[in-house]
Design an enzyme around this catalytic site. Sequence first.
Site, short mmCIF file in Angstrom:
data_model
loop_
_atom_site.label_atom_id
_atom_site.label_comp_id
_atom_site.label_asym_id
_atom_site.label_seq_id
_atom_site.Cartn_x
_atom_site.Cartn_y
_atom_site.Cartn_z
N ASN A 1 0.86 -1.18 0.00
CA ASN A 1 0.00 0.00 0.00
C ASN A 1 0.90 1.23 0.00
OD1 ASN A 1 -1.70 2.14 0.60
ND2 ASN A 1 -2.91 1.00 2.09
N VAL A 2 0.88 1.99 -1.09
CA VAL A 2 1.81 3.12 -1.23
C VAL A 2 1.53 4.25 -0.25
CG1 VAL A 2 2.28 2.60 -3.65
CG2 VAL A 2 0.44 4.22 -3.07
N ASN B 1 2.94 5.48 -10.83
CA ASN B 1 1.75 5.36 -11.66
C ASN B 1 0.48 5.08 -10.85
OD1 ASN B 1 0.23 4.63 -14.26
ND2 ASN B 1 0.19 2.68 -13.15
N SER C 1 -1.98 14.59 -14.72
CA SER C 1 -3.18 14.51 -15.55
C SER C 1 -3.48 15.90 -16.09
CB SER C 1 -4.37 14.03 -14.71
OG SER C 1 -5.59 14.23 -15.40
N TYR D 1 -9.00 14.99 -7.07
CA TYR D 1 -8.10 14.48 -8.11
C TYR D 1 -7.26 15.60 -8.72
CZ TYR D 1 -6.65 11.72 -12.19
OH TYR D 1 -5.92 11.06 -13.15
N ALA E 1 -6.46 18.51 -7.42
CA ALA E 1 -5.50 19.00 -6.43
C ALA E 1 -4.31 18.06 -6.33
CB ALA E 1 -6.17 19.16 -5.07
N SER E 2 -4.59 16.75 -6.32
CA SER E 2 -3.49 15.78 -6.19
C SER E 2 -2.57 15.82 -7.40
CB SER E 2 -4.05 14.36 -6.00
OG SER E 2 -4.66 13.86 -7.17
#
Length: 253
Positions: free
Chosen positions: A62-63, A89, A151, A163, A165-166
């Site tokens: 789990n990263v 990724n 992205s 998403y 923001a990340s």
Amino acid sequence: MQLKDKTIVITGGGQGLGRAMAVNFAKEGANLALIDMNQEMLDESVNMLTELGVTAKSYVANVTEEAEVEETFKKINDDFNGIHGLINNAGILRDGMFVKAKDGKVVAKMSLEKFQSVIDVNLTGVFLCGREAAAHMIEAGNKGVIINMSSVARAGNMGQTNYSASKAGVVAMTVTWARELGRHGIRVGAIAPGVIRTAMTDAMKPEMRERLEKMKPVGRLGEADEIAHTAKYIFENEFFTGRVVEIDGGIAM
């Protein structure tokens, strides 16, 4: 960097873009360490890679968990006697409106759990894996490359507060790491894909898929192999660092 006989770590390597990049790199003679949460999918990927004549190993981790990431990268470093590259990724989507209202009344809000879960995987996970990969490269004296997957949504997209923001944070870290790690011979780049054809897009209603295709000047969705080709370019071009490559077919978000 020439990929032959180099060890490349890919998170989210059990399927999709991660698997496509792994296969692409294996064809160039790279050895692969794949990290994912799904052992069955990892096994499928490893079998595909070993058939190409390279060494490939899988690691369930789990990263978002610091101890797991530290332990996993230490094991990879020991198993392969060094690390030369990382592709960050692994990522998730938990879409939803920031605040949803009807007739002046708020009917829904994005939960903290939905926001935090995306930040944990897409940003904290990238941080932890990038940190450990860089530390092992530096201690071994290995020049290397780190690629972070961003992205086109990093500029902001409706229904994707978490998403977007990340993925914006991923680009900021990419530039920062490139400036900090260049002295150690480590280059860092980012890829910002548009909508790529996957099992998820294949399952879309035809009218929704057609609408997405029409948003792109090239008139189609991207292919996983096209993202893999971009990753290969970043690894092989020794003058590339601190930049993000948009592979989106010209889509206007």
